[in-house]
Scaffold this motif. Structure first.
Motif, PDB file in Angstrom:
ATOM      1  N   PRO A 168       1.217  -0.960  -0.269  1.00  0.00           N
ATOM      2  CA  PRO A 168      -0.323   0.348  -0.106  1.00  0.00           C
ATOM      3  C   PRO A 168       0.673   0.943  -0.425  1.00  0.00           C
ATOM      4  N   HIS A 169       1.631   1.960  -1.608  1.00  0.00           N
ATOM      5  CA  HIS A 169       2.587   2.614  -1.514  1.00  0.00           C
ATOM      6  C   HIS A 169       1.937   3.794  -1.712  1.00  0.00           C
ATOM      7  N   ALA A 170       1.009   3.817  -2.971  1.00  0.00           N
ATOM      8  CA  ALA A 170       0.412   5.080  -3.425  1.00  0.00           C
ATOM      9  C   ALA A 170      -0.309   5.804  -2.199  1.00  0.00           C
ATOM     10  N   THR A 171      -0.005   6.963  -2.919  1.00  0.00           N
ATOM     11  CA  THR A 171      -1.137   7.663  -1.920  1.00  0.00           C
ATOM     12  C   THR A 171      -2.597   7.851  -1.812  1.00  0.00           C
ATOM     13  N   GLN A 172      -3.162   8.483  -1.328  1.00  0.00           N
ATOM     14  CA  GLN A 172      -4.447   8.577  -1.549  1.00  0.00           C
ATOM     15  C   GLN A 172      -4.479   9.432  -1.963  1.00  0.00           C
ATOM     16  N   ALA A 173      -4.798  10.417  -3.186  1.00  0.00           N
ATOM     17  CA  ALA A 173      -4.643  10.734  -4.490  1.00  0.00           C
ATOM     18  C   ALA A 173      -4.222  10.328  -5.815  1.00  0.00           C
ATOM     19  N   GLN A 174      -3.271   9.421  -5.587  1.00  0.00           N
ATOM     20  CA  GLN A 174      -2.934   8.071  -6.645  1.00  0.00           C
ATOM     21  C   GLN A 174      -3.966   7.372  -6.794  1.00  0.00           C
ATOM     22  N   PHE A 175      -4.428   6.921  -5.579  1.00  0.00           N
ATOM     23  CA  PHE A 175      -5.598   5.252  -4.963  1.00  0.00           C
ATOM     24  C   PHE A 175      -6.559   6.514  -6.124  1.00  0.00           C
ATOM     25  N   LEU A 176      -7.171   7.508  -5.532  1.00  0.00           N
ATOM     26  CA  LEU A 176      -8.401   7.798  -6.326  1.00  0.00           C
ATOM     27  C   LEU A 176      -8.645   8.306  -7.723  1.00  0.00           C
ATOM     28  N   ALA A 177      -7.358   8.836  -8.521  1.00  0.00           N
ATOM     29  CA  ALA A 177      -6.838   9.256  -9.561  1.00  0.00           C
ATOM     30  C   ALA A 177      -6.843   7.865 -10.600  1.00  0.00           C
ATOM     31  N   ALA A 178      -6.431   6.366  -9.701  1.00  0.00           N
ATOM     32  CA  ALA A 178      -6.121   5.573 -10.541  1.00  0.00           C
ATOM     33  C   ALA A 178      -7.777   4.536 -10.778  1.00  0.00           C
ATOM     34  N   TYR A 179      -8.793   4.923  -9.659  1.00  0.00           N
ATOM     35  CA  TYR A 179      -9.696   4.194  -9.297  1.00  0.00           C
ATOM     36  C   TYR A 179     -10.884   5.521  -8.673  1.00  0.00           C
ATOM     37  N   PRO A 180     -11.038   6.185  -9.655  1.00  0.00           N
ATOM     38  CA  PRO A 180     -12.526   7.237 -10.115  1.00  0.00           C
ATOM     39  C   PRO A 180     -13.581   6.132  -9.381  1.00  0.00           C
ATOM     40  N   ARG A 181     -14.056   5.406  -9.460  1.00  0.00           N
ATOM     41  CA  ARG A 181     -15.364   5.128  -9.227  1.00  0.00           C
ATOM     42  C   ARG A 181     -15.499   4.689  -7.155  1.00  0.00           C
ATOM     43  N   ALA A 182     -14.282   4.567  -6.551  1.00  0.00           N
ATOM     44  CA  ALA A 182     -13.193   4.461  -5.280  1.00  0.00           C
ATOM     45  C   ALA A 182     -14.950   5.068  -4.570  1.00  0.00           C
ATOM     46  N   GLY A 183     -15.029   6.027  -4.622  1.00  0.00           N
ATOM     47  CA  GLY A 183     -15.957   6.895  -3.823  1.00  0.00           C
ATOM     48  C   GLY A 183     -17.497   6.441  -4.030  1.00  0.00           C
ATOM     49  N   GLU A 184     -18.220   5.587  -5.035  1.00  0.00           N
ATOM     50  CA  GLU A 184     -19.352   5.120  -4.835  1.00  0.00           C
ATOM     51  C   GLU A 184     -19.870   3.545  -4.568  1.00  0.00           C
ATOM     52  N   PHE A 185     -18.382   2.674  -4.514  1.00  0.00           N
ATOM     53  CA  PHE A 185     -17.567   2.135  -4.092  1.00  0.00           C
ATOM     54  C   PHE A 185     -18.235   1.361  -2.246  1.00  0.00           C
ATOM     55  N   ALA A 186     -17.363   3.088  -2.390  1.00  0.00           N
ATOM     56  CA  ALA A 186     -17.175   2.480  -0.819  1.00  0.00           C
ATOM     57  C   ALA A 186     -18.694   3.533   0.090  1.00  0.00           C
ATOM     58  N   ALA A 187     -19.762   4.229  -0.519  1.00  0.00           N
ATOM     59  CA  ALA A 187     -21.060   4.634  -0.208  1.00  0.00           C
ATOM     60  C   ALA A 187     -22.233   3.315   0.020  1.00  0.00           C
ATOM     61  N   ALA A 188     -22.119   2.191  -1.454  1.00  0.00           N
ATOM     62  CA  ALA A 188     -22.254   1.407  -1.891  1.00  0.00           C
ATOM     63  C   ALA A 188     -21.938  -0.028  -0.886  1.00  0.00           C
ATOM     64  N   LYS A 189     -20.682   0.274  -0.024  1.00  0.00           N
ATOM     65  CA  LYS A 189     -20.319  -0.633   0.705  1.00  0.00           C
ATOM     66  C   LYS A 189     -20.940  -0.515   2.577  1.00  0.00           C
ATOM     67  N   ARG A 190     -20.973   0.837   2.883  1.00  0.00           N
ATOM     68  CA  ARG A 190     -21.741   1.381   3.727  1.00  0.00           C
ATOM     69  C   ARG A 190     -23.034   1.090   3.656  1.00  0.00           C
ATOM     70  N   ALA A 191     -23.771   1.438   2.395  1.00  0.00           N
ATOM     71  CA  ALA A 191     -24.645   0.685   2.421  1.00  0.00           C
ATOM     72  C   ALA A 191     -25.731  -0.304   3.563  1.00  0.00           C
ATOM     73  N   LEU A 192     -24.354  -1.247   2.513  1.00  0.00           N
ATOM     74  CA  LEU A 192     -24.447  -3.005   2.550  1.00  0.00           C
ATOM     75  C   LEU A 192     -24.485  -3.116   3.961  1.00  0.00           C
ATOM     76  N   ASP A 193     -23.253  -2.829   4.257  1.00  0.00           N
ATOM     77  CA  ASP A 193     -22.589  -3.106   5.616  1.00  0.00           C
ATOM     78  C   ASP A 193     -22.166  -1.950   6.571  1.00  0.00           C
ATOM     79  N   PRO A 194     -23.379  -1.111   7.535  1.00  0.00           N
ATOM     80  CA  PRO A 194     -23.165  -0.352   7.955  1.00  0.00           C
ATOM     81  C   PRO A 194     -21.853  -0.238   9.031  1.00  0.00           C
ATOM     82  N   ALA A 195     -22.305  -1.806   9.570  1.00  0.00           N
ATOM     83  CA  ALA A 195     -21.315  -1.714  11.056  1.00  0.00           C
ATOM     84  C   ALA A 195     -19.776  -2.203  10.583  1.00  0.00           C
ATOM     85  N   LEU A 196     -19.401  -1.951   9.429  1.00  0.00           N
ATOM     86  CA  LEU A 196     -18.031  -1.964   7.975  1.00  0.00           C
ATOM     87  C   LEU A 196     -18.163  -3.785   9.119  1.00  0.00           C
TER      88      LEU A 196
END
Length: 494
Positions: free
Chosen positions: A452-480
């Motif tokens: 896990p060497h990438a920066t957060q900004a690099q992660f989001l640039a490479a995976y622009p739908r990460a926010g969409e994934f995280a939102a769907a994950k929280r809705a499905l699994d609110p207790a994480l």
């Protein structure tokens, strides 16, 4: 059957002679005297590590259920219920070959599935398999009836569900990731419910789970495509590296070529100047196919020359000469299953003070020259040692939310070896971030199962739908409840 295995070719042939010759060059590695090591034991209850040997993580418990079908469903439900009650995370894994804790739940409950059940259907050319089955077991079952997995990872040690969960790919062409060959799956969601997901049923769950790193549900079993096993003959072509994309795409688009990959030379002084394209085509005689074999003697001998490269640039040149000049004269026919039936142990470094770390970058073919330039600018000055790169084709992935190849890509799988020290880890992080910055700017992406060497900004640039994934994950699994280091490091902040 084949005189040399594919693994022997990847590692570098003429192993015995080359290894003995290579001993004459003194290693050019920096001394380690007084340098503190990484990866030692941590204080804590139970520890779980992965293939990096740098991810030792405290966990609450670790179980290995020998269960399948409804029995495995009940195991998953029990673990999830206990975790929810205690506020602990859960994660399921198989071979745990990731390199940054992507299959480890910190202070949580780890499940390793390793029971095998495989049910092939030659009429539909599909097979059902439980999530914990390893690819070696799939090959053995399908080989006996004349079939082969349509796509699998390049080594047979890994779990089938894990391959889907990390969105891994293989080197059969012209496929996308292995998930492209999955018809449907059953999984237990964080609340304990059992669902079936496919491209037509619970399609959104399917898209999230493909490349979802176990954060969406615990996979029970799957239905996948299989193809006929065939006897294949190799062909080799050496060319300037800049010519590789067009030659590779021509091979990929040829229906008579079911398997293809490429290589680049890795010596610092001539880095990525030459490429080699290896293709496999069916032979005229497809009768009496032999049973799938594993690694041959040459593959094991060749591993010595692979290791002897460390600190010896001249030996890297020798290895390239053997692979691009000698091997094409010696390589023989092999079955499709035998070509894929290789364990990762063949690449074992046998050195407790060093560890191999993988990278993978997914580059649009039109940006391949820029990729070569980026690597030439960054890699030669790195403290880590560059050992190998394999080039594969990945077809467009229209399914997964966290897609690494939304368009067709050339995948560059790189192997580095580093000391298990803080100085090596710090320099490796610097080099990785420099590569990611340049490759993302070219429209490429990097692969998520590694350090896990990438920066957060690099992660989001490479995976622009990460926010969409995280939102769907929280809705499905609110207790994480389903968590791992990928979530903790990147997705939680997306």
């Amino acid at each position: 059957m084949g005189k040399l295995t594919r693994r022997g070719l990847l590692l570098g042939g003429g192993a015995v002679a080359g290894y003995l010759a290579g001993r004459g060059w003194a290693p050019g590695l920096a001394p380690r005297d007084g340098i503190a090591a990484l990866g030692g034991e941590l204080a804590g209850p139970t520890l779980l590590n992965d293939a990096s040997l740098l991810s030792a993580t405290p966990i609450h418990s670790h179980i290995r259920p020998a269960a399948r079908g409804e029995a495995l469903v009940e195991v998953f439900r029990a673990e999830l219920a206990a975790a929810r009650a205690a506020g602990r995370p859960v994660n399921v894994g198989a071979a745990r070959h990731s390199m940054g804790g992507q299959a480890i739940p910190r202070d949580g409950q780890a499940i390793t599935v390793d029971d095998a059940w495989i049910d092939p259907d030659p009429v539909t050319q599909t097979y059902r398999v439980n999530g914990g089955a390893r690819w070696s077991q799939v090959i053995a079952a399908l080989d006996a009836i004349g079939f082969s997995p349509a796509v699998m990872q390049s080594n047979h040690d890994f779990g089938v569900a894990a391959t889907f969960s990390v969105n891994a790919h293989g080197w059969p062409v012209p496929y996308g990731p292995m998930g492209a060959t999955v018809r449907s799956l059953r999984m237990v969601l964080p609340d304990g419910s059992l669902v079936t997901a496919s491209r037509t049923e619970n399609a959104e769950l399917f898209r999230l789970a493909m490349g979802g790193y176990g954060l969406i549900g615990l996979i029970v079993d799957m239905e996948l495509d299989m193809v006929p096993n065939r006897r294949l003959a190799p062909a080799f072509a050496v060319m300037p590296a800049g010519d590789f994309p067009s030659a590779f795409l021509q091979a990929v688009n040829d229906p008579g070529i079911p398997m293809a990959y490429g290589r680049l030379n890795v010596a610092r002084g001539s880095l990525f100047e030459e490429a080699m394209l290896v293709t496999y085509s069916p032979t005229a005689d497809q009768s009496d196919l032999p049973a799938a074999t594993g690694s041959g003697l040459m593959a094991h001998l060749a591993s010595y020359i692979y290791r002897a490269q460390v600190g010896r640039e001249a030996l890297k040149d020798l290895r390239w000469w053997v692979e691009s000049g000698l091997y094409p004269r010696l390589a023989g026919e092999s079955t499709r299953n035998s070509l894929m039936n290789e364990p990762v142990v063949t690449l074992d470094d046998r050195n407790p003070s060093r560890v191999d770390i993988l990278h993978e970058y997914f580059v649009p073919p039109a940006a391949f020259d820029g990729f070569l330039q980026a690597c030439r600018a960054v890699i030669p000055d790195a403290f880590v040692e560059f050992l190998n790169v394999t080039l594969r084709y990945v077809g467009a992935d229209p399914d997964s939310v966290l897609a690494h190849s939304p368009t067709p890509r050339i995948a560059a799988v790189m192997s580095f070896t580093q000391e298990m020290t803080r100085r090596a880890e710090a320099d490796h992080r610097r080099m990785t971030q420099a590569l990611i910055e340049r490759i993302v700017a070219l429209g490429g992406t990097y692969y998520l199962p590694y350090r896990p060497h990438a920066t957060q900004a690099q992660f989001l640039a490479a995976y622009p739908r990460a926010g969409e994934f995280a939102a769907a994950k929280r809705a499905l699994d609110p207790a994480l409840t389903l968590r791992n280091n990928l979530w903790d490091t990147y997705l939680e902040r997306s």
